[in-house]
Write a protein that holds these residues in place. Structure first.
Motif, PDB file in Angstrom:
ATOM      1  N   ASP A 105       0.839  -1.214   0.000  1.00  0.00           N
ATOM      2  CA  ASP A 105       0.000   0.000   0.000  1.00  0.00           C
ATOM      3  C   ASP A 105       0.862   1.247   0.000  1.00  0.00           C
ATOM      4  O   ASP A 105       0.597   2.223  -0.695  1.00  0.00           O
ATOM      5  CB  ASP A 105      -0.898   0.039   1.243  1.00  0.00           C
ATOM      6  CG  ASP A 105      -2.179  -0.753   1.017  1.00  0.00           C
ATOM      7  OD1 ASP A 105      -2.401  -1.206  -0.122  1.00  0.00           O
ATOM      8  OD2 ASP A 105      -2.944  -0.932   1.995  1.00  0.00           O
ATOM      9  N   ARG A 106       1.890   1.199   0.819  1.00  0.00           N
ATOM     10  CA  ARG A 106       2.765   2.376   0.943  1.00  0.00           C
ATOM     11  C   ARG A 106       3.517   2.640  -0.367  1.00  0.00           C
ATOM     12  O   ARG A 106       3.681   3.782  -0.786  1.00  0.00           O
ATOM     13  CB  ARG A 106       3.738   2.131   2.087  1.00  0.00           C
ATOM     14  CG  ARG A 106       4.701   3.255   2.266  1.00  0.00           C
ATOM     15  CD  ARG A 106       5.166   3.301   3.686  1.00  0.00           C
ATOM     16  NE  ARG A 106       6.401   4.030   3.774  1.00  0.00           N
ATOM     17  CZ  ARG A 106       7.301   3.803   4.707  1.00  0.00           C
ATOM     18  NH1 ARG A 106       7.118   2.853   5.593  1.00  0.00           N
ATOM     19  NH2 ARG A 106       8.396   4.538   4.746  1.00  0.00           N
ATOM     20  N   LYS A 110       2.703   5.814  -3.863  1.00  0.00           N
ATOM     21  CA  LYS A 110       3.661   6.705  -4.539  1.00  0.00           C
ATOM     22  C   LYS A 110       3.858   6.349  -6.005  1.00  0.00           C
ATOM     23  O   LYS A 110       4.389   7.146  -6.772  1.00  0.00           O
ATOM     24  CB  LYS A 110       5.020   6.625  -3.832  1.00  0.00           C
ATOM     25  CG  LYS A 110       5.007   7.106  -2.397  1.00  0.00           C
ATOM     26  CD  LYS A 110       5.413   8.576  -2.344  1.00  0.00           C
ATOM     27  CE  LYS A 110       5.263   9.222  -0.988  1.00  0.00           C
ATOM     28  NZ  LYS A 110       5.730   8.480   0.148  1.00  0.00           N
ATOM     29  N   LEU A 111       3.446   5.139  -6.391  1.00  0.00           N
ATOM     30  CA  LEU A 111       3.796   4.673  -7.749  1.00  0.00           C
ATOM     31  C   LEU A 111       2.598   4.552  -8.682  1.00  0.00           C
ATOM     32  O   LEU A 111       2.714   3.983  -9.779  1.00  0.00           O
ATOM     33  CB  LEU A 111       4.534   3.324  -7.666  1.00  0.00           C
ATOM     34  CG  LEU A 111       5.910   3.376  -6.971  1.00  0.00           C
ATOM     35  CD1 LEU A 111       6.519   1.986  -6.872  1.00  0.00           C
ATOM     36  CD2 LEU A 111       6.866   4.317  -7.709  1.00  0.00           C
ATOM     37  N   GLY A 112       1.458   5.055  -8.264  1.00  0.00           N
ATOM     38  CA  GLY A 112       0.287   5.086  -9.150  1.00  0.00           C
ATOM     39  C   GLY A 112      -0.120   3.705  -9.628  1.00  0.00           C
ATOM     40  O   GLY A 112      -0.288   2.792  -8.829  1.00  0.00           O
ATOM     41  N   ILE A 116       3.344  -3.748  -8.764  1.00  0.00           N
ATOM     42  CA  ILE A 116       4.406  -3.895  -7.754  1.00  0.00           C
ATOM     43  C   ILE A 116       4.398  -5.321  -7.209  1.00  0.00           C
ATOM     44  O   ILE A 116       3.334  -5.912  -6.998  1.00  0.00           O
ATOM     45  CB  ILE A 116       4.197  -2.919  -6.571  1.00  0.00           C
ATOM     46  CG1 ILE A 116       4.087  -1.476  -7.094  1.00  0.00           C
ATOM     47  CG2 ILE A 116       5.336  -3.032  -5.562  1.00  0.00           C
ATOM     48  CD1 ILE A 116       3.723  -0.466  -6.020  1.00  0.00           C
ATOM     49  N   ILE A 117       5.600  -5.843  -7.015  1.00  0.00           N
ATOM     50  CA  ILE A 117       5.751  -7.142  -6.339  1.00  0.00           C
ATOM     51  C   ILE A 117       6.624  -6.902  -5.112  1.00  0.00           C
ATOM     52  O   ILE A 117       7.695  -6.291  -5.229  1.00  0.00           O
ATOM     53  CB  ILE A 117       6.430  -8.188  -7.248  1.00  0.00           C
ATOM     54  CG1 ILE A 117       5.797  -8.205  -8.653  1.00  0.00           C
ATOM     55  CG2 ILE A 117       6.362  -9.576  -6.605  1.00  0.00           C
ATOM     56  CD1 ILE A 117       6.555  -9.066  -9.659  1.00  0.00           C
ATOM     57  N   ILE A 270       7.290   2.981  11.480  1.00  0.00           N
ATOM     58  CA  ILE A 270       7.996   4.200  11.890  1.00  0.00           C
ATOM     59  C   ILE A 270       8.011   5.245  10.779  1.00  0.00           C
ATOM     60  O   ILE A 270       7.829   6.418  11.013  1.00  0.00           O
ATOM     61  CB  ILE A 270       9.467   3.880  12.270  1.00  0.00           C
ATOM     62  CG1 ILE A 270       9.517   3.152  13.594  1.00  0.00           C
ATOM     63  CG2 ILE A 270      10.295   5.158  12.380  1.00  0.00           C
ATOM     64  CD1 ILE A 270      10.896   2.635  13.956  1.00  0.00           C
ATOM     65  N   HIS A 271       8.218   4.742   9.548  1.00  0.00           N
ATOM     66  CA  HIS A 271       8.438   5.695   8.455  1.00  0.00           C
ATOM     67  C   HIS A 271       7.178   5.986   7.663  1.00  0.00           C
ATOM     68  O   HIS A 271       7.232   6.649   6.646  1.00  0.00           O
ATOM     69  CB  HIS A 271       9.554   5.173   7.545  1.00  0.00           C
ATOM     70  CG  HIS A 271      10.802   4.882   8.306  1.00  0.00           C
ATOM     71  ND1 HIS A 271      11.661   5.863   8.707  1.00  0.00           N
ATOM     72  CD2 HIS A 271      11.290   3.725   8.804  1.00  0.00           C
ATOM     73  CE1 HIS A 271      12.653   5.324   9.404  1.00  0.00           C
ATOM     74  NE2 HIS A 271      12.452   4.030   9.479  1.00  0.00           N
ATOM     75  N   ASP A 272       6.033   5.437   8.129  1.00  0.00           N
ATOM     76  CA  ASP A 272       4.788   5.726   7.421  1.00  0.00           C
ATOM     77  C   ASP A 272       4.545   7.229   7.417  1.00  0.00           C
ATOM     78  O   ASP A 272       4.689   7.900   8.421  1.00  0.00           O
ATOM     79  CB  ASP A 272       3.594   5.034   8.118  1.00  0.00           C
ATOM     80  CG  ASP A 272       3.240   3.731   7.417  1.00  0.00           C
ATOM     81  OD1 ASP A 272       3.708   3.531   6.287  1.00  0.00           O
ATOM     82  OD2 ASP A 272       2.496   2.934   8.004  1.00  0.00           O
ATOM     83  N   LYS A 273       4.199   7.729   6.235  1.00  0.00           N
ATOM     84  CA  LYS A 273       3.935   9.170   6.178  1.00  0.00           C
ATOM     85  C   LYS A 273       2.447   9.405   6.072  1.00  0.00           C
ATOM     86  O   LYS A 273       1.734   8.538   5.623  1.00  0.00           O
ATOM     87  CB  LYS A 273       4.663   9.762   4.986  1.00  0.00           C
ATOM     88  CG  LYS A 273       6.160   9.654   5.160  1.00  0.00           C
ATOM     89  CD  LYS A 273       6.895  10.868   4.618  1.00  0.00           C
ATOM     90  CE  LYS A 273       8.331  10.889   5.116  1.00  0.00           C
ATOM     91  NZ  LYS A 273       9.298  10.838   4.071  1.00  0.00           N
TER      92      LYS A 273
END
Ligand SMILES: NC(=O)C1=CN([C@@H]2O[C@H](COP(=O)(O)OP(=O)(O)OC[C@H]3O[C@@H](n4cnc5c(N)ncnc54)[C@H](O)[C@@H]3O)[C@@H](O)[C@H]2O)C=CC1
Ligand SMILES: O=C(O)[C@@H]1CCC=N1
Length: 273
Positions: A105-106, A110-112, A116-117, A270-273
């Protein structure tokens, strides 16, 4: 299937090197089909000198020219990399992320529409003996699953998993080679302690681990049954096993995998924006 495809590795560190080495050894791709991008010039010089692949410091160029883009940077910098490559991504490309803890999901946010794998390989891919678990993102199609099986199957075994299993996979097989190297090192030290040369002890230790693993994989037997076959009544093995049980080896290994799994989860959050 990979004929004339261009592969880009964004991040030319340990796992990128293991993968590209394995893929080149398996002859799945030629060096000229691989582009490695890294921010460290000295690292790129080493990679180019060693594998004769194309190198660049420009992530956007690398992703723009590639059909298959591997995200092989640390989770801590993945957001910056996604921002860099997003403008050149298209639905005709595919992104393969190996970053521990970073969810589909994250990445997708960002990649529209780019398929993604998410994959968790391990470093033995360098010698064709890796194991990689993968999960497909929402825009991936069955052929992307086949692509993951082709690429990672060329350098070891593959297993499709639900994405929610990825942190556990990371704690077990992603990090697992390190635990095993530690065990091999400990066995070799033990051999030296009881009088063997370092060289002999290391050979005996490593080949013993390799042989035991091969027996589990090839016979399909439960390890406890194979262990029983080594363990003669009142013999040497039970004396050694008794000490390992007293020292809590099984509990220590379980705790290690739990800690690594939790760390993978934590890195994703932690890095979820
Ligand atoms: N090492 C392993 O056994 C495994 C690692 N992974 C995952 O692979 C990823 C990379 O891990 P390692 O290879 O161990 O790390 P590493 O530190 O060896 O490699 C990362 C590389 O990325 C480069 N880099 C940093 N920022 C960059 C940027 N903005 N653009 C391009 N390159 C950049 C660094 O210079 C470095 O060479 C991590 O997300 C990790 O979770 C997954 C499975 C196994
Ligand atoms: O230590 C790490 O975070 C990475 C992920 C799995 C293996 N190495």
């Amino acid at each position: 299937m990979l004929h004339q495809k261009q592969l880009a590795f964004i991040g030319g560190g340990a796992i990128a090197e293991a993968l590209l080495k394995g893929l080149l050894t398996a002859k799945l791709v030629e060096p000229q089909q691989i582009m490695v991008c890294d921010v460290a010039q000295s690292r790129l010089e080493y990679i180019k000198r060693t594998y004769n692949v194309i190198t660049t410091v420009n992530g956007c160029d690398a992703a723009g020219q590639a059909d298959i883009v591997f995200l092989t940077v640390k989770p801590q910098v993945i957001d910056d990399v996604l921002v860099t490559i997003a403008p050149v991504m298209t639905p005709a490309k595919v992104v393969i992320s190996v970053a521990a803890g970073i969810t589909l999901d994250r990445l997708q946010a960002k990649l529209g529409k780019t398929p993604i794998i998410r994959v968790m390989p391990n470093t033995p891919v360098a010698v064709g003996a890796g194991v990689s678990a993968f999960a497909l993102g929402q825009n991936a199609r069955p052929e992307h699953g086949e692509l993951a099986s082709l690429i990672f199957g060329a350098v070891g075994k593959t297993v499709a998993v639900d994405e929610k299993a990825m942190d556990a996979v990371t704690g077990l097989s992603g990090s697992g080679p390190a635990y095993t190297f530690l065990f091999i090192e400990a066995l070799a030290d033990a051999g030296v302690r009881v009088g063997l040369s370092r060289q002999t002890a290391l050979l005996l230790a490593a080949q013993t681990i390799l042989g035991a693993a091969k027996m589990v994989v090839e016979t399909g037997e439960h390890p406890a049954k194979l262990r029983d076959a080594v363990t003669s009544p009142a013999g040497t093995t039970i004396a050694g096993l008794h000490v390992l049980e007293q020292k809590g080896m099984r509990g220590a290994v379980i705790d290690a995998v739990v800690a690594a799994t939790e760390r993978s989860r934590e890195m994703g959050q932690i890095h979820d924006k």
